[in-house]
Design an enzyme around this catalytic site. Sequence first.
Site, PDB file in Angstrom:
ATOM      1  N   ILE A   1      23.658 -10.549  26.082  1.00 12.75           N
ATOM      2  CA  ILE A   1      25.017 -10.478  25.559  1.00 12.75           C
ATOM      3  C   ILE A   1      25.014  -9.540  24.360  1.00 12.75           C
ATOM      4  O   ILE A   1      24.204  -9.687  23.453  1.00 12.75           O
ATOM      5  CB  ILE A   1      25.475 -11.889  25.140  1.00 12.75           C
ATOM      6  CG1 ILE A   1      25.684 -12.718  26.405  1.00 12.75           C
ATOM      7  CG2 ILE A   1      26.743 -11.841  24.305  1.00 12.75           C
ATOM      8  CD1 ILE A   1      25.979 -14.155  26.129  1.00 12.75           C
ATOM      9  N   CYS A   2      25.915  -8.583  24.372  1.00  7.84           N
ATOM     10  CA  CYS A   2      25.962  -7.589  23.292  1.00  7.84           C
ATOM     11  C   CYS A   2      26.363  -8.233  21.971  1.00  7.84           C
ATOM     12  O   CYS A   2      27.400  -8.889  21.878  1.00  7.84           O
ATOM     13  CB  CYS A   2      26.956  -6.485  23.620  1.00  7.84           C
ATOM     14  SG  CYS A   2      27.288  -5.428  22.202  1.00  7.84           S
TER      15      CYS A   2
END
Lengths: 101, 135, 110, 130
Positions: free
Chosen positions: D77-78
């Site tokens: 997840i960024c």
Amino acid sequence: MSTLHTVNKSPFATTTLASCLNHALEGDAILLIEDGVYGGVVGTELAKALAAAKGVSLYVLSGDLTARGIDTARLVKGMKPIDYAGFVALATEHDRAQAWL
Amino acid sequence: MSEIKKFLYVNRKAPYGTIYALESLEVVLIGAAFDQDVSLAFLDDGVFQLLKKQDTAGIGVKNFSPTFRALGDYDVTKFYVEQESLTERGLTADDLMDITYEDEDDDYEEKPSIRVVNRDEMAAIMGDQDVVLSF
Amino acid sequence: MSYQVNGTTVEHDEEGYITTLSDWSKDLAEVIAKQEDINMNEEHWEVVNFLRDYYEEYQIAPAVRVLIKAVKKTMGPEKGNNKYMYELFPYGPAKQACKIAGLPKPTGCV
Amino acid sequence: MKFGIVVSEGPYTHQASDTAYHFVKAALAAGHEVPRVFFYHDGVNVGTRLSIPPQDERNIQKNWTALGQEHGIDLVICIAAAQRRGLLDENEASRQGKDANNIAEGFRISGLGQLIEMGIQTDRLMTFGD
């Protein structure tokens, strides 16, 4: 060298399919997925443009098509319904994938 | 990392109405550290991202358009803008920001980063990439 | 969490970055620097001012290598290098100098 | 062949994360590798463990967690996108002084560099978004 283009928008909502068609090269493939499958139905303005795309193979993701109640008989001539395995195969057969979002 | 790949960032969406343009720029800034062969494509509503005179004071959103002008420092120097997309929107290249870079191989001469190309040229650029990131 | 500057309170986050960028002042910079064990001299100010100008112009804090390249160009190679920058800001110019300059916290993406 | 996958839309609002999931399953079934899936834009919301879809709907987060664990997929997840949208792991929560975290099992938060690295290290990058 060729590209697999995916289009996931209805052509009645955005110009994404038209833009994709404008940039697809000979030897490329266009796969309609999600709401993009509405663009594969015969008798629409865009269907004419699709049918006129020379040297570009046309595909539609069958699960998305049937989910939306569209019979394969209504597809533009030459457009092939494929499943996810077919989608994966297309991605391997082309050198790159470009998602038209 | 020895292998250099051709990365194309495809920008087809207008700024501010959605976050795609800003978060695309964030990827470009980080990606610049990886020394790949980077190009940016602006077509369809994406050309609106490069307009001059953006002023966001009235909407309370950060104006990130000046950051495009910093990309030359990050060695991101290829901005391909599609002529047909401009024309369809009543725009010309004069409506776009001046974005330049200093060419290290040419005595640091300042050169324009924006290259206006026609649709066929854009299609050819897209067809000559290893990785296409769409926003 | 806050800094006290000339009788006013300036909020900051867990890592010491100010919450509201417009709260920044030169006096505040001195206070933040002190917290970082840095005694601001002319050379520190040169870098901090450079960062503020860069942010004003481009709306981003430059990556370290971009900062160093730009400093090299405007202030010369004796200042535009890693060694010089880390001598001034031992915990990194991106982190410490940006904090003192009142710029947004780098998201630390790489 | 190695596939890198980008999911750039949130669950339920858009079909993108579903399409990506079915694509990954089909790719694995065909003997390909999917070393990493990168969640960006609203796609980061796939990784919250706090979603409670009705029992007669698919559970997008659980599906990804299970697929990731079964096949050793790195579900990233960024961090920049996650911070904007309130997605935190334990580490980030304490670093940012927040009183809770919400990341689901099997996901991890990391930087955008992981997206570029995935583009470099895989044979084909597939983007699913809107």
